[in-house]
Design an enzyme around this catalytic site. Structure first.
Site, PDB file in Angstrom:
ATOM      1  N   HIS C 121       0.860  -1.172   0.000  1.00  0.00           N
ATOM      2  CA  HIS C 121       0.000   0.000   0.000  1.00  0.00           C
ATOM      3  C   HIS C 121       0.910   1.239   0.000  1.00  0.00           C
ATOM      4  O   HIS C 121       2.012   1.199   0.537  1.00  0.00           O
ATOM      5  CB  HIS C 121      -0.826  -0.066   1.284  1.00  0.00           C
ATOM      6  CG  HIS C 121      -1.936   0.921   1.390  1.00  0.00           C
ATOM      7  ND1 HIS C 121      -1.733   2.225   1.774  1.00  0.00           N
ATOM      8  CD2 HIS C 121      -3.274   0.804   1.173  1.00  0.00           C
ATOM      9  CE1 HIS C 121      -2.898   2.859   1.809  1.00  0.00           C
ATOM     10  NE2 HIS C 121      -3.843   2.021   1.445  1.00  0.00           N
ATOM     11  N   ASP C 198       2.978  -4.336   7.940  1.00  0.00           N
ATOM     12  CA  ASP C 198       1.765  -3.553   7.770  1.00  0.00           C
ATOM     13  C   ASP C 198       0.592  -4.505   8.008  1.00  0.00           C
ATOM     14  O   ASP C 198       0.251  -5.321   7.156  1.00  0.00           O
ATOM     15  CB  ASP C 198       1.739  -2.964   6.357  1.00  0.00           C
ATOM     16  CG  ASP C 198       0.416  -2.262   6.057  1.00  0.00           C
ATOM     17  OD1 ASP C 198      -0.519  -2.345   6.873  1.00  0.00           O
ATOM     18  OD2 ASP C 198       0.335  -1.629   4.986  1.00  0.00           O
ATOM     19  N   GLN C 201      -4.650  -5.048   7.028  1.00  0.00           N
ATOM     20  CA  GLN C 201      -5.654  -5.958   6.493  1.00  0.00           C
ATOM     21  C   GLN C 201      -5.721  -7.273   7.251  1.00  0.00           C
ATOM     22  O   GLN C 201      -6.721  -7.981   7.189  1.00  0.00           O
ATOM     23  CB  GLN C 201      -5.385  -6.221   5.002  1.00  0.00           C
ATOM     24  CG  GLN C 201      -5.553  -5.001   4.115  1.00  0.00           C
ATOM     25  CD  GLN C 201      -6.968  -4.438   4.139  1.00  0.00           C
ATOM     26  OE1 GLN C 201      -7.931  -5.133   4.444  1.00  0.00           O
ATOM     27  NE2 GLN C 201      -7.102  -3.147   3.842  1.00  0.00           N
ATOM     28  N   LYS C 224     -10.491  -0.096  10.578  1.00  0.00           N
ATOM     29  CA  LYS C 224     -10.753  -1.286   9.761  1.00  0.00           C
ATOM     30  C   LYS C 224     -11.086  -2.470  10.667  1.00  0.00           C
ATOM     31  O   LYS C 224     -11.325  -3.578  10.189  1.00  0.00           O
ATOM     32  CB  LYS C 224      -9.520  -1.628   8.918  1.00  0.00           C
ATOM     33  CG  LYS C 224      -9.137  -0.567   7.894  1.00  0.00           C
ATOM     34  CD  LYS C 224      -8.019  -1.075   7.002  1.00  0.00           C
ATOM     35  CE  LYS C 224      -7.219   0.040   6.355  1.00  0.00           C
ATOM     36  NZ  LYS C 224      -7.836   0.621   5.178  1.00  0.00           N
ATOM     37  N   CYS C 362      -4.711   2.308  -3.620  1.00  0.00           N
ATOM     38  CA  CYS C 362      -3.428   2.775  -3.086  1.00  0.00           C
ATOM     39  C   CYS C 362      -2.300   1.783  -3.355  1.00  0.00           C
ATOM     40  O   CYS C 362      -1.354   1.679  -2.573  1.00  0.00           O
ATOM     41  CB  CYS C 362      -3.526   3.075  -1.593  1.00  0.00           C
ATOM     42  SG  CYS C 362      -4.715   4.366  -1.219  1.00  0.00           S
TER      43      CYS C 362
HETATM   44  C1  LIG Z   1      -2.605  -2.634   3.455  1.00  0.00           C
HETATM   45  C2  LIG Z   1      -2.862  -1.260   3.991  1.00  0.00           C
HETATM   46  N1  LIG Z   1      -1.861  -0.560   4.533  1.00  0.00           N
HETATM   47  C3  LIG Z   1      -2.033   0.665   5.044  1.00  0.00           C
HETATM   48  C4  LIG Z   1      -3.264   1.270   5.016  1.00  0.00           C
HETATM   49  C5  LIG Z   1      -3.391   2.649   5.602  1.00  0.00           C
HETATM   50  O1  LIG Z   1      -4.172   2.654   6.752  1.00  0.00           O
HETATM   51  P1  LIG Z   1      -4.790   4.027   7.269  1.00  0.00           P
HETATM   52  O2  LIG Z   1      -5.380   4.688   6.058  1.00  0.00           O
HETATM   53  O3  LIG Z   1      -5.828   3.638   8.245  1.00  0.00           O
HETATM   54  O4  LIG Z   1      -3.699   4.836   7.841  1.00  0.00           O
HETATM   55  C6  LIG Z   1      -4.347   0.583   4.457  1.00  0.00           C
HETATM   56  C7  LIG Z   1      -5.699   1.170   4.384  1.00  0.00           C
HETATM   57  O5  LIG Z   1      -5.952   2.177   3.759  1.00  0.00           O
HETATM   58  C8  LIG Z   1      -4.143  -0.712   3.930  1.00  0.00           C
HETATM   59  O6  LIG Z   1      -5.140  -1.406   3.375  1.00  0.00           O
END
Ligand SMILES: Cc1ncc(COP(=O)(O)O)c(C=O)c1O
Ligand SMILES: Cc1ncc(COP(=O)(O)O)c(C=O)c1O
Lengths: 406, 155, 406, 155
Positions: C121, C198, C201, C224, C362
């Site tokens: 991401h 990370d 998910q 999430k 993203c």
């Molecule tokens: C795999 C992954 N990493 C990072 C993020 C970023 O999380 P957040 O937007 O809650 O900071 C997301 C979600 O947008 C994600 O799906």
């Protein structure tokens, strides 16, 4: 303005705290929330929840519109020139860190000076200290006068050819002094120096007009402004937001992404990386509406009267020493009592339901200057009444009795 | 909302078989547009003669039915027009998509206007407006030769 | 586990969205919230609100205890060794930015390599890109295989003597691949390389055990995970939190402050500058309780069955092409339809109340690799049913009809 | 809650007129403690002889009634004791403040224990526990000569 009716809009006052009516004199720390704001959060989560900006389905579109509506409301409320000049952050602290980091790494080099004041909250000092450590800049402190104010003359005296930015509070969270930001900005700009204002304590209590103040950056803390926790605002002139590098990196703030390089998005997305505090932003629109409904002028007038009343009553109490004596005191009254430590005061007051704050209020430099390790602070919001100060005074007398003071 | 209005036959047709989807030889002006949210891309090529008339216009790109159809219809309509006329058509179209009920320009024929109005279904889909306007913003940029890449995120 | 009863705990499903029942297949973007969480926010603001940590009055003490209770719950839930290893952030994005900034500036120098993957991401790429720009590090990408997975062998291949940290996703938000984190961590540690995961998910869908995974850093996004917006968690091994410099500077994270120098506070305060997202942290405790009540194993099993069902139904639909074919697919199903752009799919589905996401999610690097500009994605939470996939399939057929596909 | 229990006469007396508030000459061990939240500070000085007996103990510092009284009572009680005894008293006190009903050590006389129990009123005031324990943690640090500054934020 009928304060009793307004107070009814804050559900916290419906419940007793340890069998007492709550006398909440800790609003400079964080304000209580009106029901409209709390309800908005509830309704959003129960009926409308979606993440913003990323999906095209109905709930996402609606949430995105609501989110952007708050941005427009904030823009209008603080009279910013453009909507894109409003950046949502997690708090005022993050807003100042953002500027210190983005401006600092682009424009500051060893030996450059950042001018702050002895009144600053740690949030407007530590981020500059980081640059002192990493880049070798110098931090100069404009000093307070006898009254606990920082004057335009003092600022003038401390500006040197090496001053690259001035960062200072609009309203001291300890002495209550209100700084002459407009004059300081004029002076600074005449020398080509940008100005960052820590507006945490002013925003809930004063009419704000960015175009009139003409400052370059303004940091706001929404939870002190009848809004939800976890939200702040950075106002910045568009030229700066366009010019400076982004702060955090992540989803939503990019334009294109390749394995070898990345292009950043347009304003204000460039500074809003990752999923934002959606529900909080949407609910904050109700905080602004709430303030506008009462009228910030009315709030300011009410609080001014309150503080004057509190000041008089505490001045008559022979053991109490007020901290600072500014010409116009904002919504805080800090004090000490010879022979009773502020923490003991706070604990004893709490027994009567009187909630104040004791400590250094994140202003250790100021407390050092005043030769204090701690002080007690009573601060007000729109829901306070003169009765609250009567109760404060009664409880202070109880402290004195416990400690055998006269 | 009304899907039938959004995905009219003419949109589907232009979306599937876009006109002028190629690169003009000897183009003298061009610009790129990009929608970072959905990844839509467009590159517009113009050949403008000494009389400021658009001799040829073409585009390359990828995107949804709406954005492809919009670019296709747009290129069809502005070909042969003069620069000042094109500017008027563009601003009239953008006004219509934003707020107005109909097109007001005196340059396009009624049947061309009707064609263009087929894109008005997008007004009910706020997140999709960007798809319809990307190529139009990019055309303006190409005419002005401003060299800045159009990025609909902010529009 | 009775899904219908669980679904009833999410008030969003009580209301029609544009006259349709909501088929929410966008949980990888953000999950819906159970009533217990929403109620907790409401109750906290209406009856118990105070800022944490700074005042000694009753409400402040109570709020501070509640805030710290969530930290303990999180610690236990993810089986971290110590409570101090849990840092609250505004989101997973901030958590990763924190590590990239604090670790990067202390340990990375020009030419050093950071190993990420093609699945990442933007939140786990842009922060490292900043270091590429400022320090001159290199970013290496472990590549995906045919199935959209990143294997341990691929990681092994990409590690060089210059690899200083590995940062990778636990569960891809596009292909649904689950990476072998435990094996990767073992491999990395055998070469003295720390690992950041990370967990955005994975956290809502899998049992988490930090001591078993043994990774150095783990980022979680609370919104999430049936929690409020504006909150994330950084888990980090204590040795790192003690060793690394703080990130943002401000109130609450200092030990002492003088005009010429500053000492930082102890863990975890050192990393929690400024007023935190108090209400959100306190409410997140209810999210954890909610998950624990159902049992994460039950959630995982339910979602696995769901995804298998969805996979089968979409595989039978001749126009649909699934993205990735991992051995075990997490809670997301991404797909394309030849001849219909994902945005058109999402718009048409939305008309039936089916909320999916279209775009690059993203993950532009991944989409480039797959030679796609965008894809459609259906993702699930505990409240989804097989019926939701039936409806998805029906709506997809409607898309095909509108676009004259067979 | 019960303010009278917290601010007993003996606490107020020790808070106002702390015993051993000075700096031991020829101290051979010392440590500093600090509560960043409220600014309380304490510096403990020890003179320990070759038999590991505390010949003298004193402190300097600033703080609330609770923290001053706690330091004052503590220094009074441990003077003349041996190191291992002091360690037992400290851990017994900290246990009591945290959770136990009474003091269990066999070293202190009953009247000394009674004095110490006067500090137990703080148990009902979680934010104030740090005030009562700061000097005790600092004493441990001084004995161990660990050189690390005690910081009650994390305790
Ligand atoms: C795999 C992954 N990493 C990072 C993020 C970023 O999380 P957040 O937007 O809650 O900071 C997301 C979600 O947008 C994600 O799906
Ligand atoms: C003057 C001042 N500046 C900055 C801050 C920091 O604001 P926040 O904690 O909301 O980030 C505060 C409040 O704590 C403050 O009073």
């Amino acid at each position: 303005m009928n304060i009793i009716d307004i107070k009814k809009e804050f559900p916290i006052f419906n419940n007793k705290v340890q069998n007492n009516d709550l006398v909440y004199l800790d609003s400079a720390n964080s304000s209580q929330k009106p029901l409209v704001v709390i309800d908005r959060i509830y309704d959003f989560y129960t009926k409308e929840f979606s993440n913003v900006g990323r999906s095209v389905h109905y709930l996402a579109v609606a949430a995105t519109n609501l989110y952007e509506n708050t941005r427009s409301s904030v823009q209008k409320y603080i009279n910013a020139k453009e909507k894109d000049e409003i950046v949502f952050t997690k708090g005022a602290t993050e807003a100042i860190n953002l500027v210190a980091s983005s401006f600092g790494h682009k424009y500051l080099k060893e030996g450059d000076e950042v001018l702050i004041t002895e009144l600053e909250h740690h949030s407007n000092y530590v981020p500059w200290h980081y640059l002192r450590k990493s880049i070798g800049i110098k931090i100069e402190f404009a000093e307070i006068n006898q009254e606990g104010e920082v004057t335009i003359d003092e600022i003038k005296k401390k500006i040197t050819p090496k001053t690259k930015i001035i960062a200072l509070t609009h309203l001291s969270n300890v002495t209550g002094a209100i700084l002459p930001i407009k004059e300081i900005t004029q002076l600074a700009h005449s020398k080509g120096i940008p100005v960052l204002v820590d507006g945490c304590q002013s925003a809930p209590h004063m009419k704000l007009d960015m175009q009139d103040l003409d400052c370059d950056f303004y940091a706001i803390s929404c939870h002190k402004m009848y809004g939800p926790t976890g939200l702040g605002i950075l106002y910045a002139k568009k030229k700066w937001l366009e010019d400076l590098p982004p702060y955090q990196g992540g989803g939503g703030m990019i334009n294109w992404v390749k394995k070898d390089d990345i292009g950043y998005g347009d304003l204000p997305n460039k500074y809003e990386a990752g999923t934002m505090a959606t529900a909080q932003v949407i609910a904050f629109n109700e905080s602004i509406k709430f303030i506008k409904k009462i009228g910030i002028e009315n709030i300011a007038k009410h609080e001014e009267e309150l503080i004057k009343y509190g000041e008089e009553i505490l001045k008559k109490n022979n053991s109490v020493k007020l901290i600072g004596n500014p010409k116009k005191r904002g919504a805080v009254l800090s004090f000490t009592i010879d022979g009773i430590h502020p923490h003991d005061i706070a604990t004893i007051l709490d027994e009567d339901g009187v909630a104040i704050r004791a400590g250094h209020h994140c202003c250790q430099v100021l407390h050092d200057k005043l030769d204090l390790t701690a002080s007690a602070r009573a601060s007000v919001g729109v829901y306070n009444t003169t009765e609250d100060f009567d109760k404060l005074n009664l409880s202070i007398n109880k402290c004195k009795k416990i400690f055998n003071l006269k | 909302m009304n899907l039938k209005e959004l995905y009219q036959e003419i949109i589907l047709d232009h979306g599937k078989n876009p006109r002028n989807l190629r690169k003009t030889e000897n183009f003298n002006k061009d610009a790129k547009g990009h929608n970072p949210l959905c990844g839509d891309k467009v590159h517009i090529y113009l050949k403008i003669n000494e009389n400021k008339k658009i001799e040829d216009i073409s585009f390359e790109g990828q995107g949804c039915a709406i954005s492809m159809a919009s670019a296709s219809i747009m290129t069809d309509l502005v070909k042969g027009k003069e620069e000042f006329e094109v500017k008027e058509i563009v601003s009239d179209f953008l006004d219509m998509i934003k707020e107005k009920d109909k097109l007001n320009n005196k340059i396009l024929h009624d049947d061309d206007k009707t064609k263009l109005m087929c894109l008005s279904g997008v007004k009910q889909y706020p997140m999709r407006v960007k798809c319809a306007t990307l190529s139009w913003h990019t055309l303006t940029s190409a005419i002005n030769n401003s060299q800045e890449e159009i990025n609909t995120e902010s529009n």
